[in-house]
Design a protein around this motif. Structure first.
Motif, mmCIF file in Angstrom:
data_model
loop_
_atom_site.group_PDB
_atom_site.id
_atom_site.type_symbol
_atom_site.label_atom_id
_atom_site.label_comp_id
_atom_site.label_asym_id
_atom_site.label_seq_id
_atom_site.Cartn_x
_atom_site.Cartn_y
_atom_site.Cartn_z
ATOM 1 N N GLN A 102 -0.395 0.717 7.852
ATOM 2 C CA GLN A 102 -0.407 -0.412 8.783
ATOM 3 C C GLN A 102 -1.600 -0.274 9.723
ATOM 4 N N MET B 128 -0.870 2.326 0.937
ATOM 5 C CA MET B 128 0.297 1.451 0.907
ATOM 6 C C MET B 128 1.352 1.959 1.883
ATOM 7 N N HIS B 129 1.858 1.080 2.704
ATOM 8 C CA HIS B 129 2.945 1.427 3.615
ATOM 9 C C HIS B 129 4.169 1.842 2.796
ATOM 10 N N TYR C 79 7.239 1.899 3.463
ATOM 11 C CA TYR C 79 8.401 1.051 3.702
ATOM 12 C C TYR C 79 9.658 1.893 3.942
ATOM 13 N N VAL D 29 9.474 -11.207 0.467
ATOM 14 C CA VAL D 29 8.625 -10.237 1.166
ATOM 15 C C VAL D 29 9.269 -8.858 1.147
ATOM 16 N N PHE E 208 7.786 -6.034 -1.420
ATOM 17 C CA PHE E 208 7.147 -4.939 -0.684
ATOM 18 C C PHE E 208 7.798 -3.602 -1.043
ATOM 19 N N THR F 157 6.757 -2.701 -4.631
ATOM 20 C CA THR F 157 5.333 -2.389 -4.751
ATOM 21 C C THR F 157 4.997 -1.053 -4.101
ATOM 22 N N SER F 158 5.572 -0.795 -2.948
ATOM 23 C CA SER F 158 5.284 0.470 -2.273
ATOM 24 C C SER F 158 5.907 1.645 -3.019
ATOM 25 N N THR G 196 -0.171 -5.640 -5.214
ATOM 26 C CA THR G 196 -0.656 -4.452 -4.509
ATOM 27 C C THR G 196 -1.939 -4.765 -3.748
ATOM 28 N N PHE H 177 -1.074 -6.764 -0.546
ATOM 29 C CA PHE H 177 -0.520 -5.970 0.545
ATOM 30 C C PHE H 177 -1.564 -5.077 1.208
ATOM 31 N N VAL I 174 0.803 -13.315 3.661
ATOM 32 C CA VAL I 174 1.585 -12.545 2.688
ATOM 33 C C VAL I 174 2.923 -13.216 2.452
ATOM 34 N N SER I 175 3.591 -13.603 3.532
ATOM 35 C CA SER I 175 4.898 -14.246 3.415
ATOM 36 C C SER I 175 4.806 -15.559 2.658
#
Length: 400
Positions: free
Chosen positions: A24, A31-32, A34, A177, A181, A184-185, A238, A241, A251-252
């Motif tokens: 972030q 990649m975050h 999450y 989202v 997310f 993907t993370s 990816t 993000f 993104v949303s």
């Protein structure tokens, strides 16, 4: 709300520390992780304690050890709620090497509308077709059921179902989202063992097809176009993000648009309906992520093993913990808070620890939402609730 949230505490004399999590802020090349990696995200906040002390010493020659009041409070909202509890667990067992060296004393933790039960509640919520209904027996997820039926002056769109349409959209809007997310993370960190195709349809992974809402509403049909035409060039989710040029709103919008192209929210019909009309009359909300996300990934043993680490209610606390939630919440179900409360009470408290659980009745508070070209009223929604909880927290903190 980040500046509002900070000012609520700062105006009462508190130093506010808000970390960027991995992936972030400036760290867009990673990649975050999450909510399945609560420990790493909690450590992002804990590391900020030392960093803040060093900053204060370098800029003001005044650190934590110079302060008369050394009380530390932890609070986080929504996704961060689980990180707040995990940070408390870490600090409880490492007070000597973290807090004592900084002359800090953990006084209380506030977990607010948190995703504490990722492996069960949050996954089940994503894959269920959530019904936003005034009947609690039908509305088993306690999703916000539109606007209270208390008169035409307040609920101007209640009679035609438009207020209910808005909260149906709000409930569905969060799911693409959150679920994409998470998938993907997870794939970013465990791609060798579980390909992304186990979690997402190929069209979603490559952002092939999106619903062009603006033109659909004027041409009386659901128009599917290549996502790049609407949102710019991204080869995969990816890339989307991890792009430094894309904000959370885009993104949303893109993820909801690509999900709708896979029948999410609008269902299997190709007949045109204005989206608000469709949601107002539809008995089936079509908000299960099964429309674009097969379950083969989430039921796999490796995913279950990893994501269970994201559950943040398995610890014993030696300090007070307060868990706060909304009566109705369409984004992070309050079942998370109920499970955390039930598990932490009793045997998971020792020494000076305590667990208190409180619920805000948001049928007495309101949000104004702008969707479909009009303003609508609903119960206080998840995205608007954080400052309200913060006011309660700062009042409570001042009592210590």
């Amino acid at each position: 709300y980040q500046y509002i949230v900070s000012s609520i505490f700062v105006s009462s004399g508190y130093i506010v520390i808000s970390p960027d999590y991995i992936g972030q802020g400036m760290d867009f090349k990673t990649m975050h992780p999450y909510a399945f990696e609560t420990t790493q995200n909690a450590l992002s906040g804990i590391y900020m304690l030392k960093a803040t002390n060093e900053y204060l010493l370098s800029k003001y020659n005044f650190g934590f050890k110079d302060m008369i009041n050394n009380k530390l409070f932890i609070s986080s909202y929504s996704e961060g709620g689980g990180y707040a509890l995990k940070a408390t667990k870490i600090l409880d067992s490492n007070q000597d090497i973290i807090l004592n060296k900084l002359n800090l004393k953990l006084v209380k933790t506030y977990g607010v509308s948190g995703a504490y039960d990722v492996s069960n509640t949050m996954i089940d919520f994503m894959y269920d077709n959530v019904d936003t209904n005034y009947n609690d027996n039908i509305n088993k997820w306690n999703a916000i059921p539109g606007c209270a039926q208390s008169g035409p002056d307040l609920c101007i769109n209640e009679a035609n179902g438009q207020d209910l349409a808005v909260v149906k959209y709000y409930t569905a809007n969060a799911k693409p989202v959150l679920s994409i997310f998470l998938a993907t993370s997870f794939n970013y960190y465990y791609n060798e063992v579980l390909p992304l195709s186990n979690f997402l349809d190929a069209d979603v992974i490559t952002l092939q097809s999106c619903i062009d809402l603006n033109n659909s509403l004027t041409q009386n049909q659901w128009l599917r176009v290549n996502c790049n035409t609407l949102f710019g060039q991204f080869n995969t989710v990816t890339d989307l993000f991890m792009s430094p040029k894309v904000d959370a709103m885009q993104v949303s919008l893109e993820l909801n648009s690509v999900a709708m192209a896979n029948k999410f929210l609008i269902g299997p019909s190709s007949n045109f309906n204005n989206l608000s009309q469709l949601l107002a009359i539809s008995g089936n909300n079509y908000n299960s992520v099964l429309y674009f996300s097969p379950k083969t990934g989430v039921i796999s043993p490796i995913f279950q093993k990893v994501v269970q680490k994201g559950n943040s209610y398995h610890f014993t606390t030696t300090t007070p913990v307060e868990i706060l939630s909304l009566r109705y919440d369409s984004e992070v179900p309050n079942r998370n808070s109920e499970i955390a409360c039930d598990n932490l009470k009793g045997i998971h408290v020792s020494g000076n620890g305590s667990i208190s659980c409180k619920q805000l009745d948001n049928t007495k508070m309101w949000s104004m939402n702008s969707y479909f070209g009009n303003n609508y009223v609903s119960y206080l929604i998840h995205e608007d609730a954080e400052p309200i909880f913060d006011i309660h927290e700062v009042q409570d903190m001042n009592n210590y």
